[in-house]
Design an enzyme around this catalytic site. Structure first.
Site, PDB file in Angstrom:
ATOM      1  N   ILE A  32      -8.168  -1.984   5.307  1.00  0.00           N
ATOM      2  CA  ILE A  32      -7.813  -0.943   6.276  1.00  0.00           C
ATOM      3  C   ILE A  32      -8.647  -1.073   7.558  1.00  0.00           C
ATOM      4  CG2 ILE A  32      -9.451   0.879   5.589  1.00  0.00           C
ATOM      5  CD1 ILE A  32      -7.022   2.800   5.540  1.00  0.00           C
ATOM      6  N   HIS A 101     -13.817  -5.884  -6.061  1.00  0.00           N
ATOM      7  CA  HIS A 101     -12.846  -6.501  -5.146  1.00  0.00           C
ATOM      8  C   HIS A 101     -13.489  -7.660  -4.420  1.00  0.00           C
ATOM      9  CE1 HIS A 101     -14.864  -3.071  -3.260  1.00  0.00           C
ATOM     10  NE2 HIS A 101     -14.856  -3.756  -2.130  1.00  0.00           N
ATOM     11  N   MET A 102     -12.677  -8.673  -4.190  1.00  0.00           N
ATOM     12  CA  MET A 102     -13.115  -9.838  -3.432  1.00  0.00           C
ATOM     13  C   MET A 102     -12.540  -9.707  -2.028  1.00  0.00           C
ATOM     14  SD  MET A 102     -12.023 -13.740  -4.229  1.00  0.00           S
ATOM     15  CE  MET A 102     -13.199 -14.146  -5.503  1.00  0.00           C
TER      16      MET A 102
HETATM   17  P1  DGP Z   1     -16.901  -2.718  -0.018  1.00  0.00           P
HETATM   18  O1  DGP Z   1     -17.970  -2.312   0.967  1.00  0.00           O
HETATM   19  O2  DGP Z   1     -17.095  -4.134  -0.470  1.00  0.00           O
HETATM   20  O3  DGP Z   1     -16.776  -1.730  -1.184  1.00  0.00           O
HETATM   21  O4  DGP Z   1     -15.553  -2.718   0.792  1.00  0.00           O
HETATM   22  C1  DGP Z   1     -14.590  -1.724   0.698  1.00  0.00           C
HETATM   23  C2  DGP Z   1     -13.499  -2.113   1.653  1.00  0.00           C
HETATM   24  O5  DGP Z   1     -12.359  -1.350   1.349  1.00  0.00           O
HETATM   25  C3  DGP Z   1     -13.817  -1.856   3.133  1.00  0.00           C
HETATM   26  O6  DGP Z   1     -13.779  -3.100   3.838  1.00  0.00           O
HETATM   27  C4  DGP Z   1     -12.706  -0.949   3.619  1.00  0.00           C
HETATM   28  C5  DGP Z   1     -11.659  -1.066   2.536  1.00  0.00           C
HETATM   29  N1  DGP Z   1     -10.929   0.172   2.280  1.00  0.00           N
HETATM   30  C6  DGP Z   1     -11.456   1.387   2.028  1.00  0.00           C
HETATM   31  N2  DGP Z   1     -10.480   2.286   1.827  1.00  0.00           N
HETATM   32  C7  DGP Z   1      -9.303   1.605   1.936  1.00  0.00           C
HETATM   33  C8  DGP Z   1      -7.934   1.993   1.823  1.00  0.00           C
HETATM   34  O7  DGP Z   1      -7.573   3.151   1.566  1.00  0.00           O
HETATM   35  N3  DGP Z   1      -7.008   1.026   2.017  1.00  0.00           N
HETATM   36  C9  DGP Z   1      -7.347  -0.264   2.308  1.00  0.00           C
HETATM   37  N4  DGP Z   1      -6.347  -1.129   2.490  1.00  0.00           N
HETATM   38  N5  DGP Z   1      -8.624  -0.666   2.409  1.00  0.00           N
HETATM   39  C10 DGP Z   1      -9.593   0.266   2.233  1.00  0.00           C
END
Ligand code: DGP
Length: 118
Positions: A32, A101-102
């Site tokens: 996102i 997640h990767m």
């Molecule tokens: P981390 O810091 O590794 O836990 O990264 C989490 C990632 O998830 C961050 O880059 C933003 C993404 N993210 C958070 N909420 C959402 C969402 O609702 N949708 C999507 N597509 N990505 C999200």
């Protein structure tokens, strides 16, 4: 194990996301808040909160995560120039979503691996 995470809702398509790949083991969707022209998250469909929670049972799924990462890099056209795969684990790594997640990042030179806060 938690029953639900933001990402398990995306996996079940209960929350909107730009899903680029899904099979019975993993789901991949665009971040996102992209940090590069290509920024895709690849998650196991099963909730594994962090790398610390990985067990031998997860070997096949996590191996598959790498196969899918390469496949997506290829379909995004970034496999030849190169890309970065990154997994944050826990507080010091700033892990925000506790569903392993990767991150797949690419599409421009990514510079040195870590930008540390001063
Ligand atoms: P981390 O810091 O590794 O836990 O990264 C989490 C990632 O998830 C961050 O880059 C933003 C993404 N993210 C958070 N909420 C959402 C969402 O609702 N949708 C999507 N597509 N990505 C999200």
């Amino acid at each position: 194990m938690p029953e639900d995470t933001l990402f398990s809702k995306i996996v079940r398509r209960e929350l909107p996301a730009d899903i680029v790949f899904q099979d019975d083991q993993v789901t991949a969707f665009r971040d996102i808040n992209p940090q590069a022209p290509t920024h895709i998250l690849i998650v196991p469909n099963k909730i594994i909160p962090t790398v610390n929670d990985v067990t031998r049972e997860d070997e096949a799924t996590l191996g598959h995560l790498f196969i899918v990462a390469h496949q997506i890099a290829k379909s995004e056209g970034i496999d030849t120039d190169g890309y970065r795969l990154l997994i944050n684990c826990g507080q010091h790594a700033n892990q925000e979503v506790f569903h392993l997640h990767m991150h797949l990042l690419g599409g421009r030179p990514l510079g040195p691996m870590l930008k540390l806060p001063s």
